[in-house]
Design a protein around this motif. Structure first.
Motif, PDB file in Angstrom:
ATOM      1  N   ALA A  83      11.320 -37.832  11.740  1.00 19.70           N
ATOM      2  CA  ALA A  83      12.869 -38.163  10.811  1.00 19.70           C
ATOM      3  C   ALA A  83      13.118 -39.649  10.625  1.00 19.70           C
ATOM      4  O   ALA A  83      13.282 -40.264   9.783  1.00 19.70           O
ATOM      5  N   THR A  84      12.718 -40.366  11.698  1.00 18.51           N
ATOM      6  CA  THR A  84      12.578 -41.882  12.022  1.00 18.51           C
ATOM      7  C   THR A  84      12.101 -42.919  10.542  1.00 18.51           C
ATOM      8  O   THR A  84      11.881 -44.119  10.746  1.00 18.51           O
ATOM      9  N   ARG A  85      10.794 -41.580   9.880  1.00 18.33           N
ATOM     10  CA  ARG A  85       9.586 -42.324   9.464  1.00 18.33           C
ATOM     11  C   ARG A  85       9.717 -41.688   7.595  1.00 18.33           C
ATOM     12  O   ARG A  85       8.946 -42.368   7.228  1.00 18.33           O
ATOM     13  N   SER A  86      10.698 -41.014   7.870  1.00 13.30           N
ATOM     14  CA  SER A  86      11.212 -40.027   6.679  1.00 13.30           C
ATOM     15  C   SER A  86      11.813 -40.210   6.042  1.00 13.30           C
ATOM     16  O   SER A  86      12.837 -40.813   6.327  1.00 13.30           O
ATOM     17  N   ALA A  87      11.719 -39.247   4.492  1.00 14.29           N
ATOM     18  CA  ALA A  87      13.519 -39.392   4.094  1.00 14.29           C
ATOM     19  C   ALA A  87      14.100 -38.196   3.216  1.00 14.29           C
ATOM     20  O   ALA A  87      12.984 -37.562   3.146  1.00 14.29           O
ATOM     21  N   GLY A  88      15.023 -37.906   3.008  1.00 16.14           N
ATOM     22  CA  GLY A  88      15.681 -36.844   1.965  1.00 16.14           C
ATOM     23  C   GLY A  88      15.309 -35.679   3.044  1.00 16.14           C
ATOM     24  O   GLY A  88      15.989 -35.669   4.258  1.00 16.14           O
ATOM     25  N   ALA A  89      14.796 -34.573   1.793  1.00 19.31           N
ATOM     26  CA  ALA A  89      14.912 -32.654   3.037  1.00 19.31           C
ATOM     27  C   ALA A  89      13.761 -33.216   3.791  1.00 19.31           C
ATOM     28  O   ALA A  89      14.032 -32.412   5.075  1.00 19.31           O
ATOM     29  N   GLU A  90      12.939 -33.693   3.813  1.00 19.30           N
ATOM     30  CA  GLU A  90      11.739 -34.277   4.838  1.00 19.30           C
ATOM     31  C   GLU A  90      12.547 -34.582   6.105  1.00 19.30           C
ATOM     32  O   GLU A  90      12.403 -34.184   7.841  1.00 19.30           O
ATOM     33  N   ALA A  91      13.431 -35.432   6.509  1.00 27.49           N
ATOM     34  CA  ALA A  91      13.889 -36.478   7.327  1.00 27.49           C
ATOM     35  C   ALA A  91      15.167 -35.573   8.085  1.00 27.49           C
ATOM     36  O   ALA A  91      15.119 -35.297   9.374  1.00 27.49           O
ATOM     37  N   THR A  92      15.622 -34.515   6.848  1.00 30.13           N
ATOM     38  CA  THR A  92      16.480 -33.748   7.746  1.00 30.13           C
ATOM     39  C   THR A  92      15.456 -32.615   8.445  1.00 30.13           C
ATOM     40  O   THR A  92      16.175 -31.799   9.422  1.00 30.13           O
ATOM     41  N   ARG A  93      15.239 -32.018   8.075  1.00 36.18           N
ATOM     42  CA  ARG A  93      14.174 -30.649   8.353  1.00 36.18           C
ATOM     43  C   ARG A  93      13.747 -31.616   9.997  1.00 36.18           C
ATOM     44  O   ARG A  93      14.063 -30.792  10.675  1.00 36.18           O
ATOM     45  N   TYR A  94      12.794 -33.078  10.427  1.00 38.94           N
ATOM     46  CA  TYR A  94      12.030 -33.249  11.387  1.00 38.94           C
ATOM     47  C   TYR A  94      13.801 -33.575  12.266  1.00 38.94           C
ATOM     48  O   TYR A  94      13.537 -32.696  13.282  1.00 38.94           O
ATOM     49  N   ARG A  95      15.063 -34.081  11.418  1.00 36.09           N
ATOM     50  CA  ARG A  95      16.151 -34.191  12.282  1.00 36.09           C
ATOM     51  C   ARG A  95      16.509 -33.117  13.471  1.00 36.09           C
ATOM     52  O   ARG A  95      17.379 -33.001  14.172  1.00 36.09           O
ATOM     53  N   GLN A  96      16.827 -31.881  12.126  1.00 31.53           N
ATOM     54  CA  GLN A  96      17.102 -30.669  13.588  1.00 31.53           C
ATOM     55  C   GLN A  96      16.729 -29.943  13.801  1.00 31.53           C
ATOM     56  O   GLN A  96      17.208 -29.629  15.047  1.00 31.53           O
ATOM     57  N   ALA A  97      15.452 -30.267  13.622  1.00 38.72           N
ATOM     58  CA  ALA A  97      14.602 -29.257  14.954  1.00 38.72           C
ATOM     59  C   ALA A  97      14.409 -30.341  16.129  1.00 38.72           C
ATOM     60  O   ALA A  97      14.474 -29.730  17.446  1.00 38.72           O
ATOM     61  N   THR A  98      14.514 -31.702  16.082  1.00 35.80           N
ATOM     62  CA  THR A  98      14.897 -32.562  17.287  1.00 35.80           C
ATOM     63  C   THR A  98      16.124 -32.394  17.969  1.00 35.80           C
ATOM     64  O   THR A  98      15.977 -32.080  18.993  1.00 35.80           O
ATOM     65  N   THR A  99      16.917 -32.547  16.877  1.00 38.60           N
ATOM     66  CA  THR A  99      18.499 -32.499  17.586  1.00 38.60           C
ATOM     67  C   THR A  99      18.711 -30.719  18.320  1.00 38.60           C
ATOM     68  O   THR A  99      19.431 -31.390  19.614  1.00 38.60           O
ATOM     69  N   GLU A 100      17.910 -29.574  17.771  1.00 39.14           N
ATOM     70  CA  GLU A 100      18.400 -27.962  17.975  1.00 39.14           C
ATOM     71  C   GLU A 100      17.321 -28.588  19.658  1.00 39.14           C
ATOM     72  O   GLU A 100      17.747 -27.666  20.268  1.00 39.14           O
ATOM     73  N   SER A 101      16.496 -28.741  19.468  1.00 39.90           N
ATOM     74  CA  SER A 101      15.530 -28.816  20.807  1.00 39.90           C
ATOM     75  C   SER A 101      16.067 -29.758  21.399  1.00 39.90           C
ATOM     76  O   SER A 101      16.146 -28.811  22.835  1.00 39.90           O
ATOM     77  N   VAL A 102      15.877 -30.410  20.972  1.00 41.29           N
ATOM     78  CA  VAL A 102      17.320 -31.684  22.953  1.00 41.29           C
ATOM     79  C   VAL A 102      18.222 -30.939  23.620  1.00 41.29           C
ATOM     80  O   VAL A 102      18.417 -31.004  24.455  1.00 41.29           O
ATOM     81  N   GLY A 103      19.396 -30.256  21.886  1.00 45.23           N
ATOM     82  CA  GLY A 103      20.113 -29.324  22.785  1.00 45.23           C
ATOM     83  C   GLY A 103      19.901 -27.976  23.630  1.00 45.23           C
ATOM     84  O   GLY A 103      21.249 -27.790  24.288  1.00 45.23           O
TER      85      GLY A 103
END
Length: 388
Positions: A83-103
């Motif tokens: 997420a921190t090295r991407s933009a748009g839909a790519e960044a959203t997809r990676y951020r969701q995976a990271t946020t939900e796994s940390v959760g």
């Protein structure tokens, strides 16, 4: 201003004050020899940029095409599928995976893990009367906690930690990058074969359906940030407690909570002092200055937090700092990071309440982090603790 110079690391706040005398929100800097960037030192300008990923995306691929292969900071800043090295839909997809796994992390179990590791480490030096709180306490504590969180065998974690240190320091960064990738690839393969109750397994189970390369970089990002910057978060707070009369006296005397001390450090000496990079897609005018396309824009978290336009004398309970980022660049692991840091500090101060600094600390040079080389302390000899 070369942000990589030892002179800058020794007293960055003096340099921020000199920059601010120019009455500009954006300052030209060098991240490494011959690598120009623009440093944001104005709080409101930083928030505006961080909340506008359309004009200020985080994808560095166009920029890095012009970077020499031996650029010392390239392994840290180059594009990765995260997420921190991407933009748009790519960044959203990676951020969701990271946020939900940390959760998925059980914070109650995490508290018990931190306590158990902290007590064991304190017992290893409490009868000696002195210690280096980095090599003997914070690093092994964070190392042990992260290995539990990611289901990572210690030998792989050791490779990951050594690789991350090289990348952040910009010393043998290519080799460090390779070490990180190899260690995380082994971990991903292990968790595909033997999934468990850990962040790595949660990422593998996520509907984003991350492939091996994507998995390696999601785990490396989280693990690397934990080993390097969580450690700095704890150590910088301990330094403030031991040296700042108002803050330290308040914590040790009980009038200030450890949480308030942590937030004070996130204002003054955040572990990531200059980061949150973006790369404008085209030249853009902001605050009467033209920013070139595809050149790094670096938010100085430390300088923006201390912007006189927003800083007040009493920050008790104030969490408006940019220590966790802002907008879509907000850190998803704040609760976990606070818990680990607070527990680590409380365990140490409860066990050794008369702890004091043994020698003047020195800061590691580097354009991005705010990190001590060591933190040597002394204290009255104490008996080993028992885990409650």
């Amino acid at each position: 201003m070369p942000l990589f110079a030892p002179e800058f690391a020794a007293d960055p706040h003096a340099h921020y004050r000199e920059m601010r005398k120019q009455n500009q929100s954006l300052m030209p800097v060098e991240l490494a020899p011959g690598v120009p960037a623009t440093l944001v030192i104005d709080y409101r300008t930083a928030v505006r940029i961080l909340n506008d990923p359309e004009h200020f995306p985080a994808d560095p691929r166009t920029w890095q095409k012009d970077m020499p292969a031996d650029c010392p900071i390239l392994p840290l800043l180059e594009w990765r599928p995260m997420a921190t090295r991407s933009a748009g839909a790519e960044a959203t997809r990676y951020r969701q995976a990271t946020t939900e796994s940390v959760g998925t992390v059980d914070l109650y179990a995490l508290h018990a893990t931190v306590e158990e590791i902290a007590v064991s480490l304190i017992n290893s030096f409490c009868e000696e009367g002195s210690a280096d709180l980095i090599s003997q306490y914070t690093f092994p504590l964070i190392f042990g906690v992260l290995n539990v969180l990611f289901g990572c065998p210690p030998e792989l974690g050791q490779k990951m930690a050594a690789g991350m240190a090289s990348v952040v320091e910009g010393v043998d960064a290519d080799q460090g990058n390779l070490m990180m990738s190899e260690a995380m690839l082994e971990l991903v393969a292990l968790k595909r074969a033997e999934p468990g109750d850990d962040i790595t397994s949660a990422l593998l189970r996520h509907p984003a359906d991350l492939d091996d390369l994507e998995m390696v970089h999601q785990v490396a990002c989280q693990y690397g940030a934990g080993i390097e910057f969580q450690q700095n978060f704890i150590v910088n707070t301990l330094l403030f407690i031991l040296t700042d009369d108002r803050l330290g006296g308040g914590v040790l005397g009980g009038s200030l909570s450890t949480r308030e001390a942590l937030d004070d450090v996130l204002f003054n000496d955040p572990p990531l002092a200059n980061y949150l990079l973006t790369y404008p897609r085209q030249p853009i005018l902001i605050d009467d200055a033209w920013l070139p396309a595809h050149q790094p824009i670096v938010v100085s978290i430390a300088a923006c937090n201390n912007d006189p336009a927003v800083r007040s004398s009493d920050r008790t309970g104030n969490r408006s700092h940019l220590g966790w980022g802002a907008g879509p660049r907000t850190c998803p692991a704040q609760s976990m990071a606070y818990l680990i840091a607070q527990d680590a500090i409380d365990q140490l101060l409860d066990a050794l309440p008369e702890i004091q600094l043994a020698e003047a600390p020195t800061w590691r040079p580097g354009p991005f982090h705010r990190s001590l080389a060591s933190l040597r302390v002394e204290f009255p000899v104490s008996s080993p603790l028992h885990i409650s």
